[in-house]
Design a protein around this motif. Structure first.
Motif, PDB file in Angstrom:
ATOM      1  N   ARG A 165       0.812  -1.222   0.000  1.00 34.20           N
ATOM      2  CA  ARG A 165       0.000   0.000   0.000  1.00 34.20           C
ATOM      3  C   ARG A 165       0.845   1.272   0.000  1.00 34.20           C
ATOM      4  NH1 ARG A 165      -2.562   0.363   4.595  1.00 34.20           N
ATOM      5  NH2 ARG A 165      -4.501   1.369   3.985  1.00 34.20           N
ATOM      6  N   TYR A 166       2.027   1.201   0.518  1.00 32.89           N
ATOM      7  CA  TYR A 166       2.954   2.343   0.511  1.00 32.89           C
ATOM      8  C   TYR A 166       2.293   3.630   1.000  1.00 32.89           C
ATOM      9  CZ  TYR A 166       5.584  -0.816  -2.625  1.00 32.89           C
ATOM     10  OH  TYR A 166       6.238  -1.876  -3.181  1.00 32.89           O
ATOM     11  N   GLU A 167       1.688   3.553   2.174  1.00 34.19           N
ATOM     12  CA  GLU A 167       1.025   4.732   2.744  1.00 34.19           C
ATOM     13  C   GLU A 167       2.041   5.805   3.121  1.00 34.19           C
ATOM     14  OE1 GLU A 167      -2.845   4.905   3.689  1.00 34.19           O
ATOM     15  OE2 GLU A 167      -2.134   4.162   1.757  1.00 34.19           O
ATOM     16  N   LEU A 168       1.630   7.030   2.994  1.00 33.41           N
ATOM     17  CA  LEU A 168       2.459   8.178   3.343  1.00 33.41           C
ATOM     18  C   LEU A 168       2.950   8.076   4.801  1.00 33.41           C
ATOM     19  CD1 LEU A 168       3.353  11.057   2.395  1.00 33.41           C
ATOM     20  CD2 LEU A 168       1.254  11.902   3.466  1.00 33.41           C
TER      21      LEU A 168
ATOM     22  N   LYS B 117       6.304  12.640  -2.282  1.00 31.38           N
ATOM     23  CA  LYS B 117       6.788  13.460  -3.401  1.00 31.38           C
ATOM     24  C   LYS B 117       7.503  12.545  -4.382  1.00 31.38           C
ATOM     25  CE  LYS B 117      11.292  14.799  -1.733  1.00 31.38           C
ATOM     26  NZ  LYS B 117      12.183  15.903  -1.555  1.00 31.38           N
ATOM     27  N   SER B 118       7.566  12.981  -5.609  1.00 26.91           N
ATOM     28  CA  SER B 118       8.166  12.055  -6.552  1.00 26.91           C
ATOM     29  C   SER B 118       9.688  12.073  -6.394  1.00 26.91           C
ATOM     30  CB  SER B 118       7.716  12.375  -7.969  1.00 26.91           C
ATOM     31  OG  SER B 118       8.540  13.343  -8.512  1.00 26.91           O
ATOM     32  N   ILE B 119      10.254  10.895  -6.388  1.00 29.31           N
ATOM     33  CA  ILE B 119      11.697  10.747  -6.193  1.00 29.31           C
ATOM     34  C   ILE B 119      12.307  10.511  -7.581  1.00 29.31           C
ATOM     35  CG2 ILE B 119      13.505   9.436  -4.989  1.00 29.31           C
ATOM     36  CD1 ILE B 119      11.524  10.825  -3.084  1.00 29.31           C
ATOM     37  N   PRO B 120      13.216  11.397  -7.981  1.00 33.12           N
ATOM     38  CA  PRO B 120      13.698  11.303  -9.362  1.00 33.12           C
ATOM     39  C   PRO B 120      14.554  10.067  -9.626  1.00 33.12           C
ATOM     40  CG  PRO B 120      14.896  12.981  -8.137  1.00 33.12           C
ATOM     41  CD  PRO B 120      13.795  12.520  -7.253  1.00 33.12           C
ATOM     42  N   LEU B 121      14.413   9.569 -10.828  1.00 35.41           N
ATOM     43  CA  LEU B 121      15.238   8.470 -11.304  1.00 35.41           C
ATOM     44  C   LEU B 121      16.412   9.118 -12.033  1.00 35.41           C
ATOM     45  CD1 LEU B 121      14.969   5.364 -11.455  1.00 35.41           C
ATOM     46  CD2 LEU B 121      13.895   5.660 -13.671  1.00 35.41           C
ATOM     47  N   THR B 122      17.613   8.921 -11.521  1.00 35.03           N
ATOM     48  CA  THR B 122      18.757   9.600 -12.129  1.00 35.03           C
ATOM     49  C   THR B 122      19.810   8.584 -12.564  1.00 35.03           C
ATOM     50  OG1 THR B 122      19.843   9.844 -10.013  1.00 35.03           O
ATOM     51  CG2 THR B 122      18.435  11.645 -10.694  1.00 35.03           C
ATOM     52  N   GLU B 123      20.832   9.093 -13.228  1.00 43.46           N
ATOM     53  CA  GLU B 123      21.865   8.176 -13.704  1.00 43.46           C
ATOM     54  C   GLU B 123      23.141   8.272 -12.894  1.00 43.46           C
ATOM     55  OE1 GLU B 123      22.319   8.710 -17.866  1.00 43.46           O
ATOM     56  OE2 GLU B 123      20.275   8.009 -18.245  1.00 43.46           O
ATOM     57  N   LYS B 124      23.352   9.458 -12.307  1.00 43.16           N
ATOM     58  CA  LYS B 124      24.581   9.660 -11.523  1.00 43.16           C
ATOM     59  C   LYS B 124      24.205  10.013 -10.099  1.00 43.16           C
ATOM     60  CE  LYS B 124      27.570  11.514 -15.125  1.00 43.16           C
ATOM     61  NZ  LYS B 124      26.802  12.464 -15.953  1.00 43.16           N
ATOM     62  N   VAL B 125      25.157   9.774  -9.199  1.00 42.22           N
ATOM     63  CA  VAL B 125      24.921  10.198  -7.817  1.00 42.22           C
ATOM     64  C   VAL B 125      25.043  11.707  -7.775  1.00 42.22           C
ATOM     65  CG1 VAL B 125      25.662   9.943  -5.422  1.00 42.22           C
ATOM     66  CG2 VAL B 125      26.002   8.070  -7.027  1.00 42.22           C
ATOM     67  N   SER B 126      23.906  12.379  -7.611  1.00 39.82           N
ATOM     68  CA  SER B 126      23.992  13.830  -7.650  1.00 39.82           C
ATOM     69  C   SER B 126      23.736  14.456  -6.289  1.00 39.82           C
ATOM     70  CB  SER B 126      23.021  14.386  -8.684  1.00 39.82           C
ATOM     71  OG  SER B 126      21.719  13.955  -8.371  1.00 39.82           O
ATOM     72  N   ARG B 127      23.246  13.679  -5.347  1.00 39.45           N
ATOM     73  CA  ARG B 127      23.055  14.254  -4.002  1.00 39.45           C
ATOM     74  C   ARG B 127      23.212  13.175  -2.937  1.00 39.45           C
ATOM     75  NH1 ARG B 127      16.794  16.020  -5.099  1.00 39.45           N
ATOM     76  NH2 ARG B 127      16.909  15.313  -7.227  1.00 39.45           N
ATOM     77  N   GLN B 128      23.235  13.649  -1.691  1.00 40.57           N
ATOM     78  CA  GLN B 128      23.277  12.710  -0.567  1.00 40.57           C
ATOM     79  C   GLN B 128      21.993  11.889  -0.586  1.00 40.57           C
ATOM     80  OE1 GLN B 128      25.824  12.465   1.471  1.00 40.57           O
ATOM     81  NE2 GLN B 128      26.927  14.385   1.079  1.00 40.57           N
TER      82      GLN B 128
END
Ligand code: BDP
Length: 721
Positions: free
Chosen positions: A33-36, A79-90
């Motif tokens: 269910r992935y509730e908030l 919130k939407s968590i971005p799908l990225t290619e490189k490690v860009s943040r902690q």
């Protein structure tokens, strides 16, 4: 201004959908269910530790991983968590294999990965390019998928995802659902609607629901599904149907889920035009070889066959004077070049044999130990009769050291209240898994037989007869979901406790609030003992109604097979009750290792929960409590009813803490369960009273109807029959 309006509009829309999702809790999402996350501190921590997702979606499985992480994290973190290619943040979440991900490769964790095998995974907090990350690493894409579900589960159950250093790998190799689904979409012993497999519209139309089915299975590590009933129809092996099976296999493949089929032993005659199915006949062998080739041309990773032979009217090698080993090996030889396996069921008992049914499978199979091909497993039900509310473990476990034995549990509640009773089955399964067979001395548990560790078998498996159907919530009873869940978790690791599995499931399915978790957990953990008490306490068994097994039927007698009647199993007469399986009776106790033979063979030493399974005893036999057997039995029936009432109270106290739909649904089902528990108590006690001739002891409620009334009840169209 404009921004403001858009924002408030977005908020309104979100609010509206939020409300909608609050209202429309129909159970479809299962434990996914992935509730908030409500707690702000936890939410903040999670957001910091899961700020972006890095998965190279270069395979269908890794795409599924990416989607699941996006969906799960997005919903839980709001919130939407971005799908990225490189490690860009902690706080990046990096998932993959050393092959698919240079980042994972750069961690140099090959040694650790070696230890987790093909389907295992690591969850590690690490540093990559100077940033804190969470790593989900495995040797295969499927391992990554399993690891991702585990990671999501940590958040779903609100655990810390800081400083992770976890590894997990399955204890059994094949973790398989058995669907007793017929091609006309009825489900044998199914209480949750019709079969999910829409054969008529397949292969062109694949219901999106198949994906959710696969996701749910993958989330608990189930990696195989037998699509068809053990009472098999050969048609599924025809070209036409194989195309349909292939379409399902294509949907399931990205989720690590293989398909298997039941093989009807007489298929060479029914669909192959041969006049025999004799396993030593070269034409028959050839036919199966070609059939296997054909199947694999449609489904290159087909899992193999499940076979019910020479049992309850199913054809088998006995029809030709051959053994089960000859039958199984013929099929195994056909599958071997393709890497397929045969799961040959030991649920075999003869129509003619006067021998105690509980002894027959052992008598039949034990002499065949070591005679099976390497790609054959014997699939053994947990007990020697048939998925009763409680059975001692099947004596075959531990008795065939040269042959891999797999467990068959029944998730669908054929004998355990069907679609209306809340019964959490993990405690029952654990009782069997933890049982000591004494096969290699003290401490040789059934779990160790099944996971192959006792006798070093590399081929291992566990099967569960599915409780899934087209009902919107999949399992009919909302708590049936817990049994699907628990089966998967125990197949992955039979050493987990019922309690921890329940806790995980409750948190993901209902709520993380400690009071709610506590109350529901208690209900669940008491529920199996309750149903044993109100149906078959003290080792009673198979006294359900005729054929559909819904409700009590201790009076069932005079059917064409003695071992399909209740009187055969309880043996009640004016002198007493119970099945004498000691040396003075059928001597089934001798099928257990000597320490157990001695224990089970003695009415003083046998655990009272198995008393009447092994002994025929007088009505005034003195129990450990000091009560007579009759009084004790009656009190147990009452206790079963009382526990259901306690469960009702607990549930009712949760009003407002559970969404109204599921709250109301379960509440109503518990009311049915209470009525049916009373029905069981009254009907069985009135019937046995005709033999015991004794009054009901104090504390047992008076029946409100007569025995005649109960005996003439004849419910029509019971599902699953
Ligand atoms: C029994 C069921 C029957 C199944 C059989 C089996 O009543 O429907 O076909 O087991 O396992 O429990 O083969």
């Amino acid at each position: 201004m404009r921004i403001k309006t858009t924002r408030s509009l977005t908020f309104l829309i979100l609010f509206f959908f939020g409300l909608l999702s609050l209202q429309a809790e129909d159970g479809y999402r299962l434990w996914l269910r992935y509730e908030l996350v409500e707690d702000q501190e936890t939410l903040k921590n999670y957001r910091q530790s899961a700020s972006e997702i890095i998965v190279a979606p270069n395979s269908p499985t890794l795409s599924a991983v990416a989607q699941e992480l996006e969906r799960g994290l997005g919903q839980m973190l709001g919130k939407s968590i971005p799908l990225t290619e490189k490690v860009s943040r902690q706080g990046a979440v990096v998932a993959g294999t050393p092959q698919s991900s240079p980042l994972i490769r750069s961690l140099n964790i090959e040694d650790k990965l070696k230890e987790v095998g093909r389907e295992g995974y690591l969850l590690l907090s690490a540093r990559l390019q100077g940033k804190k990350v969470t790593v989900i690493a495995a040797n295969t894409d499927t391992g990554v998928l399993y690891g991702s579900f585990h990671f999501l589960r940590l958040l779903q159950t609100r655990q810390s995802i800081h400083k992770l250093s976890l590894s997990s790998s399955p204890k059994t190799q094949h973790r398989i659902l058995n669907h007793w689904d017929n091609l006309d979409r009825t489900v044998e012993r199914g209480y949750a609607g019709f079969s999910l497999w829409d054969w008529h519209k397949l292969p062109d139309y694949t219901d999106p629901r198949y994906i959710d089915y696969a996701r749910a299975n993958a989330s608990i590590g189930i990696n195989g599904t037998v699509l068809t009933n053990v009472n098999a129809n050969a048609l599924v092996l025809t070209e036409d149907y194989l195309g349909k099976v292939a379409a399902l296999a294509d949907v399931f493949r990205p989720y690590g889920l293989k398909v298997y089929l039941t093989a009807r032993f007489s298929a060479p005659m029914e669909i192959g035009g041969l006049e025999t199915a004799d396993p030593v006949d070269p034409r028959v062998q050839q036919w199966w070889k070609r059939k296997a080739d054909e199947i694999y041309s449609h489904i290159p990773d087909f899992g193999g066959f499940l076979v019910k032979a020479d049992s309850e009217g199913q054809p088998g090698p006995h029809n030709y004077g051959r053994t089960h080993a000859e039958g199984a090996n013929m099929l195994a030889d056909a599958l071997a070049p393709h890497g397929g396996i045969v799961m040959w069921r030991t649920f075999v008992y003869s129509e003619e044999a006067p021998e105690d049914r509980a002894k027959q499978a052992y008598n039949e199979f034990k002499p065949l130990d070591g005679k099976f091909r390497d790609n054959v497993l014997l699939q053994v039900k947990n007990g020697a009769i048939d998925f009763q509310p409680r059975e001692p473990f099947h004596p075959l476990f531990g008795a065939m050291p040269e042959t891999p034995l797999m467990m068959e549990f029944q998730i669908t509640q054929e004998y355990l209240g069907q679609g209306t009773h809340l019964v959490y089955l993990a405690p029952m399964w654990k009782e069997v898994l933890e049982a000591d067979t004494y096969a290699e001395g003290k401490g040789s548990t059934v779990a160790e037989v099944v996971d192959g560790s006792l006798n070093d078998h590399p081929l291992t498996a566990m099967a569960g007869v599915a409780n899934i159907g087209t009902d919107r919530n999949w399992t009919g009873h909302p708590f049936g979901q817990a049994n699907w869940y628990a089966f998967g978790r125990l197949a992955w690791n039979p050493y987990l406790s019922s309690e921890e599995i329940a806790e995980e499931w409750i948190k993901m399915t209902f709520s993380n609030k400690p009071e709610v978790v506590q109350d529901i957990k208690e209900m669940m953990l008491n529920s199996h003992e309750a149903v044993v008490n109100y149906m078959t306490p003290l080792g009673l068994h198979h006294i359900m109604a005729w054929s559909h097994h819904y409700g009590p039927g201790p009076w069932v007698a005079n059917k064409h097979r003695a071992d399909w009647t209740s009187v055969y199993y309880h043996q009640a007469d004016s002198a007493g009750i119970g099945f004498d399986r000691t040396a003075s009776g059928s001597n089934a106790v001798a099928q257990y290792a000597p320490p157990l033979e001695e224990k089970f063979g003695s009415p003083e030493k046998v655990p009272e929960k198995y008393l009447l399974w092994f002994h025929h005893l007088p009505w005034d036999y003195k129990m450990k409590s000091g009560n007579t057997l009759w009084d004790e039995m009656a009190l147990r029936y009452q206790q079963g009813v009382d526990t259901v009432r306690q469960m009702q109270q607990s549930w009712n106290s949760l009003e407002g803490q559970i969404d109204p739909e599921r709250f109301q649904h379960v509440k109503t089902l518990l009311e049915i369960q209470e009525k049916e528990a009373e029905w069981w108590r009254d009907a069985v006690l009135l019937y046995f009273q005709t033999f015991s001739g004794k009054p009901l002891p104090e504390g047992v409620e008076k029946p409100t109807k007569t025995l005649d009334y109960f005996m003439q009840l004849n419910p029509k169209f019971v599902p699953g029959n």
